[in-house]
Design a protein around this motif. Structure first.
Motif, PDB file in Angstrom:
ATOM      1  N   LYS A 130      -3.621  -2.160   1.593  1.00 28.67           N
ATOM      2  CA  LYS A 130      -3.601  -2.693   0.231  1.00 28.67           C
ATOM      3  C   LYS A 130      -4.716  -3.709   0.023  1.00 28.67           C
ATOM      4  O   LYS A 130      -5.362  -3.751  -1.036  1.00 28.67           O
ATOM      5  CB  LYS A 130      -2.253  -3.335  -0.061  1.00 28.67           C
ATOM      6  CG  LYS A 130      -1.120  -2.339  -0.275  1.00 28.67           C
ATOM      7  CD  LYS A 130      -1.354  -1.508  -1.539  1.00 28.67           C
ATOM      8  CE  LYS A 130      -0.175  -0.587  -1.812  1.00 28.67           C
ATOM      9  NZ  LYS A 130      -0.421   0.288  -2.999  1.00 28.67           N
ATOM     10  N   ASP A 131      -4.956  -4.556   1.027  1.00 29.55           N
ATOM     11  CA  ASP A 131      -6.036  -5.541   0.923  1.00 29.55           C
ATOM     12  C   ASP A 131      -7.382  -4.834   0.778  1.00 29.55           C
ATOM     13  O   ASP A 131      -8.227  -5.232  -0.034  1.00 29.55           O
ATOM     14  CB  ASP A 131      -6.051  -6.441   2.157  1.00 29.55           C
ATOM     15  CG  ASP A 131      -4.821  -7.334   2.245  1.00 29.55           C
ATOM     16  OD1 ASP A 131      -4.168  -7.544   1.201  1.00 29.55           O
ATOM     17  OD2 ASP A 131      -4.518  -7.815   3.359  1.00 29.55           O
ATOM     18  N   CYS A 159      -7.809  -3.310  -2.711  1.00 29.39           N
ATOM     19  CA  CYS A 159      -8.171  -4.307  -3.737  1.00 29.39           C
ATOM     20  C   CYS A 159      -9.652  -4.645  -3.675  1.00 29.39           C
ATOM     21  O   CYS A 159     -10.324  -4.755  -4.717  1.00 29.39           O
ATOM     22  CB  CYS A 159      -7.328  -5.561  -3.554  1.00 29.39           C
ATOM     23  SG  CYS A 159      -5.595  -5.356  -3.997  1.00 29.39           S
ATOM     24  N   SER A 160     -10.186  -4.813  -2.481  1.00 30.80           N
ATOM     25  CA  SER A 160     -11.604  -5.168  -2.371  1.00 30.80           C
ATOM     26  C   SER A 160     -12.498  -4.005  -2.789  1.00 30.80           C
ATOM     27  O   SER A 160     -13.554  -4.206  -3.399  1.00 30.80           O
ATOM     28  CB  SER A 160     -11.936  -5.605  -0.942  1.00 30.80           C
ATOM     29  OG  SER A 160     -11.850  -4.527  -0.031  1.00 30.80           O
TER      30      SER A 160
END
Length: 288
Positions: free
Chosen positions: A186-187, A190-191
C-alpha cells in the motif's frame, strides 16, 4: 554525518531534477524502480549513511521530479537514454568521482544504458537488484519479465498506463513483494501514484523494446547481482545468465524476498551492499 534533503539539479530550461544526499564518505548512488521514487530507499539509506554519501534522486517523471518530463513526451524515442544521461549528470555534479551505483529494477536498466552510452569509467561498481537485460520475451529469450510477450505485445501495456495509471498501480504494487498483503504494498502504491502517467507509458514502451544483453556481457567492473527467491517478476535463471557473462560478478538470492530485497530483508541487504561497496572502494573482502 550530514543530510542535505531537497537538492535540485538544473536540467536546462525545464524543471530541475530533485535528489537528496545523506551522510558522508564514498559516494553511493541509488536508482529506484519503475513508477516509484527515491523514498523507496529511505530505510536502506538510514542504514548506510554512517559509512557512505548516499545520493538518491527522484528520476525524471517520478515523485518530486514528475514535472521534469522528457523533452516532448509524445515525440521522445528513447527515454531510458534521458534517464541514463540524468544519472551521469548527477554523478558529475554530486559525486565528482566514480560511484558504486545500485539500480533496482528499472534503475538497473538505467545503469545499463549509462554504461552503453558513457562507458564504465564513472562507476566503481554496480548493484543490480532483480532486473533482466531484456524485459520482453521472444525466440531465444525466455528470461525476461514473467508473463511478458514480444516487445510489441509488452509495449502495448503502455496504453493502459496512460489511460488509467491508478488501476495499473493497484495491480502492480502487490506483485513487487513476496507477501502481496504486506503493508509495504500500500505504501508503494501511494508513492507510485505521484508519477506522471504519460511519462510512465513512454518509459514502459522503452523498457519493453530495450535490449542490453550485449552491454551487460561487456561489463567488467565489479557487479553484485541480487534477487529475491520469491520474485514474481523475473526467474532465477535471469541472474544466472548475467552472472555467467559478467567478468567480475557475484550474486546473492534473498530467501524471504520478492522483487525488492532492500525493502523485504533490509538489514541483510544493507550489510551486503555496504560490504560490496567497501570492497569496490577500498579492496576489502566480499560479502559473506
Amino acid at each position: 554525518m550530514s543530510e542535505t534533503p531537497g537538492k535540485a539539479l538544473p536540467m536546462g530550461d525545464g524543471p530541475p531534477l530533485h535528489y537528496r544526499v545523506l551522510g558522508e564518505g564514498p559516494p553511493l548512488l541509488l536508482l529506484h524502480g519503475f513508477g516509484c521514487d527515491g523514498h523507496s530507499f529511505d530505510g536502506l539509506a538510514d542504514r548506510l549513511k554512517e559509512r557512505f554519501r548516499v545520493i538518491i534522486p527522484d528520476q525524471r517523471g517520478h515523485g518530486q521530479s514528475a514535472a521534469c518530463a522528457f523533452p516532448d513526451v509524445r515525440e521522445a524515442t528513447d527515454p531510458l537514454d534521458d534517464l541514463a544521461d540524468d544519472a551521469v549528470h548527477l554523478i558529475d555534479h554530486a559525486a565528482g568521482q566514480p560511484v558504486v551505483a545500485l539500480g533496482w529494477s528499472m534503475g538497473a536498466a538505467v545503469l545499463f544504458s549509462a554504461v552503453a552510452r558513457h562507458g564504465q569509467g564513472r562507476f566503481a561498481g554496480l548493484v543490480v537488484e532483480d532486473m533482466a537485460p531484456r524485459v520482453a520475451r521472444g525466440p531465444g529469450w525466455d528470461l525476461g519479465l514473467i508473463g511478458a510477450g514480444s516487445p510489441k505485445e509488452t509495449a502495448a501495456v503502455a496504453e493502459r498506463m496512460s489511460e488509467d495509471w491508478p488501476q495499473v498501480v493497484e495491480r502492480m504494487a502487490p506483485r513487487v513483494f513476496a507477501d502481496a498483503e504486506t503493508p509495504m504494498a500500500k505504501d508503494l502504491q501511494c508513492s507510485m501514484l505521484d508519477s506522471d502517467p504519460e511519462a510512465m507509458a513512454l518509459l514502459w514502451h522503452a523498457l519493453a523494446t530495450a535490449d542490453f544483453r550485449e552491454t551487460c556481457s561487456a561489463i567488467d567492473i565489479p557487479v553484485f547481482l541480487t534477487r529475491g527467491a520469491h520474485s514474481r517478476l523475473y526467474p532465477a535463471e535471469t541472474m544466472d545468465w548475467l552472472a555467467a557473462r559478467m567478468a567480475n560478478a557475484q550474486s546473492r538470492t534473498y530467501s524471504q524476498s520478492g522483487h525488492a530485497p532492500h525493502l523485504e530483508e533490509p538489514a541483510r541487504f544493507a550489510a551486503d551492499l555496504a560490504a560490496f561497496a567497501e570492497r569496490c572502494v577500498f579492496g576489502q573482502d566480499e560479502p559473506t
